[in-house]
Design a protein around this motif. Structure first.
Motif, short mmCIF file in Angstrom:
data_model
loop_
_atom_site.label_atom_id
_atom_site.label_comp_id
_atom_site.label_asym_id
_atom_site.label_seq_id
_atom_site.Cartn_x
_atom_site.Cartn_y
_atom_site.Cartn_z
N SER A 140 0.83 -1.21 0.00
CA SER A 140 0.00 0.00 0.00
C SER A 140 0.86 1.26 0.00
CB SER A 140 -0.93 0.02 1.21
OG SER A 140 -1.85 -1.04 1.13
N LEU A 141 1.89 1.26 0.81
CA LEU A 141 2.76 2.44 0.89
C LEU A 141 3.52 2.67 -0.42
CD1 LEU A 141 4.06 1.92 4.53
CD2 LEU A 141 2.61 3.80 3.73
N ASN A 180 3.19 5.95 -2.65
CA ASN A 180 4.30 6.90 -2.58
C ASN A 180 5.48 6.57 -3.48
OD1 ASN A 180 2.90 8.11 -0.35
ND2 ASN A 180 3.70 6.50 0.95
N GLY A 181 5.46 5.40 -4.10
CA GLY A 181 6.61 4.98 -4.89
C GLY A 181 7.72 4.47 -4.00
N TYR A 182 8.76 3.96 -4.64
CA TYR A 182 9.89 3.42 -3.87
C TYR A 182 10.60 4.53 -3.10
CZ TYR A 182 14.29 1.10 -2.77
OH TYR A 182 15.37 0.56 -2.12
N SER A 202 9.96 -8.15 -2.32
CA SER A 202 8.90 -9.02 -1.80
C SER A 202 7.52 -8.48 -2.19
CB SER A 202 8.99 -9.15 -0.28
OG SER A 202 10.18 -9.82 0.08
N CYS A 203 7.37 -7.16 -2.16
CA CYS A 203 6.10 -6.54 -2.54
C CYS A 203 5.82 -6.76 -4.03
CB CYS A 203 6.12 -5.05 -2.23
SG CYS A 203 6.10 -4.67 -0.47
N VAL A 204 6.82 -6.55 -4.86
CA VAL A 204 6.65 -6.74 -6.30
C VAL A 204 6.37 -8.21 -6.60
CG1 VAL A 204 7.79 -6.59 -8.56
CG2 VAL A 204 7.98 -4.70 -6.91
N LEU A 257 1.38 -0.22 -11.62
CA LEU A 257 1.60 1.00 -12.40
C LEU A 257 2.83 1.76 -11.92
CD1 LEU A 257 -2.09 2.23 -12.81
CD2 LEU A 257 -0.63 1.17 -14.55
N GLN A 258 3.14 1.66 -10.64
CA GLN A 258 4.33 2.32 -10.08
C GLN A 258 5.63 1.68 -10.56
OE1 GLN A 258 5.22 4.81 -8.05
NE2 GLN A 258 3.26 5.58 -7.34
N LEU A 259 5.56 0.47 -11.06
CA LEU A 259 6.79 -0.21 -11.47
C LEU A 259 7.51 0.52 -12.59
CD1 LEU A 259 5.78 -3.98 -11.26
CD2 LEU A 259 7.08 -2.60 -9.62
#
Length: 191
Positions: free
Chosen positions: A15-16, A20-22, A54-56, A101-103
């Motif tokens: 979520s973060l 907020n992006g990386y 881990s999130c990705v 989408l943030q990737l």
């Protein structure tokens, strides 16, 4: 099912990072989100990079599992295609859409690693969409069909990110259904 601390860290970090992006997400924010001290994060993860990976991985697994589970029950009819596309937009957890989408803004050090994972999701989706083409008669070529469907999905993913934040999701569902019906009416060759 209750999540352990390590799993909760990933869920909250998704979520973060999605918001907020990386670069915009700190270890303090992640630690605070699970009510632990920043130093305690290192018991579970060696670094912010490891948490991000881990999130990705969780995001990629979420999408591929969604596609694979849907395939199992697919009838490959025009109605089934409409249901799949609807579910792929509105029954996907928003945080995974946002993180995905943030990737495109992920730090360069992750580029090759994430590109392989993104390609895998796209290949899974492409092959699933291609099965619809094989089972339904369309007025366009398979490549055109796949491109049209994927562009439609991508545009709605972007719309949904804004809708979740600024709009009313329910009214967008009817708009999605109307747009999808119009699109399919144009490319579908009814018998």
């Amino acid at each position: 099912m209750k999540l352990g601390v390590k799993e909760k860290i990933v869920e909250n970090a998704i979520s973060l990072f999605s918001e907020n992006g990386y670069e915009g997400t700190t270890l303090n924010q992640i630690a605070n989100s699970v009510d632990i001290k920043k130093a305690s994060l290192y018991y579970h993860y060696a670094s912010k990079e490891e948490i991000y990976r881990s999130c990705v991985n969780a995001c990629i697994n979420y999408f591929t599992t969604f596609i694979e589970e849907t395939k199992k029950n697919s009838l490959y009819s025009i109605e089934d295609l409409q249901t799949f596309l609807y579910d792929f937009i509105f029954n996907i957890d928003e945080k995974y859409i946002r993180l995905y989408l943030q990737l495109s803004y992920a730090p360069y050090q992750f580029k090759d690693e994430f590109l392989k994972q993104i390609k895998y999701v796209h290949q899974s989706l492409d092959s699933y969409i291609a099965e619809y083409y094989k089972n339904i008669t369309f007025k366009v070529t398979q490549d055109e069909f796949t491109s049209i469907i994927l562009m439609f999905l991508e545009s709605w993913y972007l719309k949904c990110c804004f809708i979740h934040r600024y709009g009313i999701l329910q009214s967008s569902k009817s708009s999605f259904s109307n747009e999808l019906s119009s699109l399919l009416n144009i490319i579908y060759l009814s018998k």
